[in-house]
Design a protein around this motif. Structure first.
Motif, PDB file in Angstrom:
ATOM      1  N   LEU A  28       0.827  -1.211   0.000  1.00  0.00           N
ATOM      2  CA  LEU A  28       0.000   0.000   0.000  1.00  0.00           C
ATOM      3  C   LEU A  28       0.862   1.263   0.000  1.00  0.00           C
ATOM      4  CD1 LEU A  28      -2.832  -1.014   2.488  1.00  0.00           C
ATOM      5  CD2 LEU A  28      -2.989  -0.762   0.013  1.00  0.00           C
ATOM      6  N   ILE A  29       1.976   1.231   0.681  1.00  0.00           N
ATOM      7  CA  ILE A  29       2.844   2.408   0.732  1.00  0.00           C
ATOM      8  C   ILE A  29       3.542   2.637  -0.603  1.00  0.00           C
ATOM      9  CG2 ILE A  29       4.935   3.334   1.813  1.00  0.00           C
ATOM     10  CD1 ILE A  29       3.953   2.098   4.418  1.00  0.00           C
ATOM     11  N   ARG A  30       3.802   1.572  -1.355  1.00  0.00           N
ATOM     12  CA  ARG A  30       4.494   1.725  -2.639  1.00  0.00           C
ATOM     13  C   ARG A  30       3.618   2.311  -3.731  1.00  0.00           C
ATOM     14  NH1 ARG A  30       6.445  -3.779  -1.657  1.00  0.00           N
ATOM     15  NH2 ARG A  30       8.388  -3.574  -0.543  1.00  0.00           N
ATOM     16  N   THR A  31       2.322   2.501  -3.484  1.00  0.00           N
ATOM     17  CA  THR A  31       1.465   3.122  -4.488  1.00  0.00           C
ATOM     18  C   THR A  31       1.707   4.627  -4.510  1.00  0.00           C
ATOM     19  OG1 THR A  31      -0.361   3.462  -2.948  1.00  0.00           O
ATOM     20  CG2 THR A  31      -0.308   1.363  -4.152  1.00  0.00           C
ATOM     21  N   ARG A  32       1.174   5.317  -5.510  1.00  0.00           N
ATOM     22  CA  ARG A  32       1.374   6.762  -5.619  1.00  0.00           C
ATOM     23  C   ARG A  32       0.763   7.483  -4.417  1.00  0.00           C
ATOM     24  NH1 ARG A  32       2.087  11.174  -4.752  1.00  0.00           N
ATOM     25  NH2 ARG A  32       1.966  12.968  -6.106  1.00  0.00           N
ATOM     26  N   ARG A  33      -0.425   7.088  -4.008  1.00  0.00           N
ATOM     27  CA  ARG A  33      -1.080   7.746  -2.874  1.00  0.00           C
ATOM     28  C   ARG A  33      -0.403   7.417  -1.557  1.00  0.00           C
ATOM     29  NH1 ARG A  33      -7.086   6.450  -2.624  1.00  0.00           N
ATOM     30  NH2 ARG A  33      -6.919   7.937  -0.931  1.00  0.00           N
ATOM     31  N   GLY A  34       0.275   6.292  -1.465  1.00  0.00           N
ATOM     32  CA  GLY A  34       0.862   5.873  -0.203  1.00  0.00           C
ATOM     33  C   GLY A  34       2.294   6.310   0.010  1.00  0.00           C
ATOM     34  N   LEU A  35       2.943   6.871  -1.009  1.00  0.00           N
ATOM     35  CA  LEU A  35       4.349   7.238  -0.868  1.00  0.00           C
ATOM     36  C   LEU A  35       4.579   8.261   0.236  1.00  0.00           C
ATOM     37  CD1 LEU A  35       5.575   7.420  -4.562  1.00  0.00           C
ATOM     38  CD2 LEU A  35       6.251   5.782  -2.816  1.00  0.00           C
ATOM     39  N   PHE A  37       3.387   8.290   3.074  1.00  0.00           N
ATOM     40  CA  PHE A  37       3.372   7.645   4.383  1.00  0.00           C
ATOM     41  C   PHE A  37       4.617   6.799   4.631  1.00  0.00           C
ATOM     42  CE2 PHE A  37      -1.177   8.111   3.313  1.00  0.00           C
ATOM     43  CZ  PHE A  37      -1.499   9.005   4.302  1.00  0.00           C
ATOM     44  N   GLY A  38       5.619   6.934   3.797  1.00  0.00           N
ATOM     45  CA  GLY A  38       6.828   6.123   3.939  1.00  0.00           C
ATOM     46  C   GLY A  38       7.609   6.436   5.193  1.00  0.00           C
ATOM     47  N   LEU A  39       7.805   7.721   5.476  1.00  0.00           N
ATOM     48  CA  LEU A  39       8.557   8.081   6.680  1.00  0.00           C
ATOM     49  C   LEU A  39       7.807   7.726   7.965  1.00  0.00           C
ATOM     50  CD1 LEU A  39      10.288  11.421   5.672  1.00  0.00           C
ATOM     51  CD2 LEU A  39      11.301   9.178   6.000  1.00  0.00           C
ATOM     52  N   PRO A  40       6.500   8.023   8.080  1.00  0.00           N
ATOM     53  CA  PRO A  40       5.811   7.568   9.297  1.00  0.00           C
ATOM     54  C   PRO A  40       5.777   6.046   9.430  1.00  0.00           C
ATOM     55  CG  PRO A  40       4.512   9.256   8.200  1.00  0.00           C
ATOM     56  CD  PRO A  40       5.644   8.911   7.287  1.00  0.00           C
ATOM     57  N   ALA A  41       5.818   5.338   8.319  1.00  0.00           N
ATOM     58  CA  ALA A  41       5.797   3.870   8.389  1.00  0.00           C
ATOM     59  C   ALA A  41       7.082   3.319   8.984  1.00  0.00           C
ATOM     60  CB  ALA A  41       5.570   3.286   7.002  1.00  0.00           C
ATOM     61  N   MET A  42       8.133   4.106   8.977  1.00  0.00           N
ATOM     62  CA  MET A  42       9.375   3.659   9.604  1.00  0.00           C
ATOM     63  C   MET A  42       9.171   3.401  11.096  1.00  0.00           C
ATOM     64  SD  MET A  42      12.215   6.067   7.778  1.00  0.00           S
ATOM     65  CE  MET A  42      13.529   5.514   8.828  1.00  0.00           C
ATOM     66  N   LEU A  43       8.192   4.076  11.684  1.00  0.00           N
ATOM     67  CA  LEU A  43       7.911   3.859  13.100  1.00  0.00           C
ATOM     68  C   LEU A  43       7.360   2.467  13.379  1.00  0.00           C
ATOM     69  CD1 LEU A  43       6.308   7.314  13.949  1.00  0.00           C
ATOM     70  CD2 LEU A  43       8.634   6.544  14.448  1.00  0.00           C
ATOM     71  N   LEU A  44       6.835   1.811  12.359  1.00  0.00           N
ATOM     72  CA  LEU A  44       6.323   0.458  12.543  1.00  0.00           C
ATOM     73  C   LEU A  44       7.445  -0.556  12.773  1.00  0.00           C
ATOM     74  CD1 LEU A  44       3.506   0.333   9.864  1.00  0.00           C
ATOM     75  CD2 LEU A  44       3.255   0.478  12.340  1.00  0.00           C
ATOM     76  N   ALA A  45       8.685  -0.146  12.570  1.00  0.00           N
ATOM     77  CA  ALA A  45       9.803  -1.047  12.846  1.00  0.00           C
ATOM     78  C   ALA A  45       9.995  -1.240  14.348  1.00  0.00           C
ATOM     79  CB  ALA A  45      11.081  -0.501  12.222  1.00  0.00           C
ATOM     80  N   ALA A  46       9.601  -0.248  15.140  1.00  0.00           N
ATOM     81  CA  ALA A  46       9.808  -0.334  16.590  1.00  0.00           C
ATOM     82  C   ALA A  46       9.070  -1.508  17.227  1.00  0.00           C
ATOM     83  CB  ALA A  46       9.414   0.986  17.245  1.00  0.00           C
ATOM     84  N   VAL A  82      12.301   0.097   7.916  1.00  0.00           N
ATOM     85  CA  VAL A  82      13.321   1.140   8.055  1.00  0.00           C
ATOM     86  C   VAL A  82      13.843   1.565   6.689  1.00  0.00           C
ATOM     87  CG1 VAL A  82      15.679   1.546   8.872  1.00  0.00           C
ATOM     88  CG2 VAL A  82      13.980   0.564  10.409  1.00  0.00           C
ATOM     89  N   LEU A  83      14.046   0.622   5.797  1.00  0.00           N
ATOM     90  CA  LEU A  83      14.550   0.968   4.465  1.00  0.00           C
ATOM     91  C   LEU A  83      13.480   1.599   3.583  1.00  0.00           C
ATOM     92  CD1 LEU A  83      16.816  -2.100   3.700  1.00  0.00           C
ATOM     93  CD2 LEU A  83      17.509   0.210   4.308  1.00  0.00           C
ATOM     94  N   LEU A  84      12.219   1.326   3.870  1.00  0.00           N
ATOM     95  CA  LEU A  84      11.150   1.874   3.049  1.00  0.00           C
ATOM     96  C   LEU A  84      11.056   3.394   3.163  1.00  0.00           C
ATOM     97  CD1 LEU A  84       8.742   1.230   1.184  1.00  0.00           C
ATOM     98  CD2 LEU A  84       7.343   1.292   3.233  1.00  0.00           C
ATOM     99  N   GLY A  85      11.387   3.954   4.319  1.00  0.00           N
ATOM    100  CA  GLY A  85      11.280   5.399   4.509  1.00  0.00           C
ATOM    101  C   GLY A  85      12.094   6.200   3.506  1.00  0.00           C
ATOM    102  N   PRO A  86      13.420   6.031   3.481  1.00  0.00           N
ATOM    103  CA  PRO A  86      14.219   6.785   2.509  1.00  0.00           C
ATOM    104  C   PRO A  86      13.881   6.452   1.058  1.00  0.00           C
ATOM    105  CG  PRO A  86      15.614   5.840   4.209  1.00  0.00           C
ATOM    106  CD  PRO A  86      14.251   5.289   4.419  1.00  0.00           C
ATOM    107  N   VAL A  87      13.570   5.196   0.779  1.00  0.00           N
ATOM    108  CA  VAL A  87      13.226   4.817  -0.590  1.00  0.00           C
ATOM    109  C   VAL A  87      11.945   5.512  -1.025  1.00  0.00           C
ATOM    110  CG1 VAL A  87      12.488   2.877  -2.026  1.00  0.00           C
ATOM    111  CG2 VAL A  87      14.447   2.633  -0.515  1.00  0.00           C
ATOM    112  N   SER A  88      10.963   5.592  -0.134  1.00  0.00           N
ATOM    113  CA  SER A  88       9.702   6.240  -0.504  1.00  0.00           C
ATOM    114  C   SER A  88       9.899   7.746  -0.719  1.00  0.00           C
ATOM    115  CB  SER A  88       8.630   5.985   0.545  1.00  0.00           C
ATOM    116  OG  SER A  88       8.938   6.654   1.740  1.00  0.00           O
ATOM    117  N   VAL A  89      10.807   8.364   0.023  1.00  0.00           N
ATOM    118  CA  VAL A  89      11.075   9.789  -0.198  1.00  0.00           C
ATOM    119  C   VAL A  89      11.671  10.010  -1.583  1.00  0.00           C
ATOM    120  CG1 VAL A  89      12.496  11.722   0.557  1.00  0.00           C
ATOM    121  CG2 VAL A  89      11.288  10.349   2.240  1.00  0.00           C
ATOM    122  N   VAL A  90      12.597   9.170  -1.971  1.00  0.00           N
ATOM    123  CA  VAL A  90      13.208   9.286  -3.304  1.00  0.00           C
ATOM    124  C   VAL A  90      12.165   9.036  -4.387  1.00  0.00           C
ATOM    125  CG1 VAL A  90      14.888   8.239  -4.862  1.00  0.00           C
ATOM    126  CG2 VAL A  90      15.515   8.715  -2.497  1.00  0.00           C
TER     127      VAL A  90
END
Length: 114
Positions: A28-35, A37-46, A82-90
């Protein structure tokens, strides 16, 4: 034999992509609308790392050896988030740049209506 291994890996991958919560969220985050939310999704690693910490405590206290597999799965899912955050920003920057170029080209192509 190789065919059976190949088919088994295809079915396992399908089940993991379709039914595992972390993979559903990542898709869901990899879609155009979900990109966005990549940085907040990094919090799900905790929570994943916390569960891995609790499981290692159980293992250290004499728990079952198969718990190592759950620790590995939790750490793997945490790394994915954790890796999804920076990748989604790019990816979001690339998509927005492409959309900006398309809008600019469209404005240049349309005649001025005055």
């Amino acid at each position: 034999m190789f065919r059976l291994i190949w088919i088994a890996s295809v079915h396992v991958r399908y089940c993991l992509r379709r039914y595992m919560p972390s993979n559903i969220v990542l898709d869901l985050i990899r879609t155009r609308r979900g990109l966005k939310f990549g940085l907040p999704a990094m919090l799900l690693a905790a929570p994943y790392l916390y569960v891995a910490y609790l499981l290692t405590g159980l293992i250290g206290a004499g728990g079952a050896g198969w718990l190592h597999l759950l620790v590995l799965a939790c750490v793997w899912n945490a790394m994915k988030f954790v890796l999804l955050g920076p990748v989604s920003v790019v990816l979001l920057a690339r998509v927005r740049a492409r959309e900006w170029r398309e809008r600019r080209d469209l404005r240049r192509a349309l005649p001025v209506l005055v």
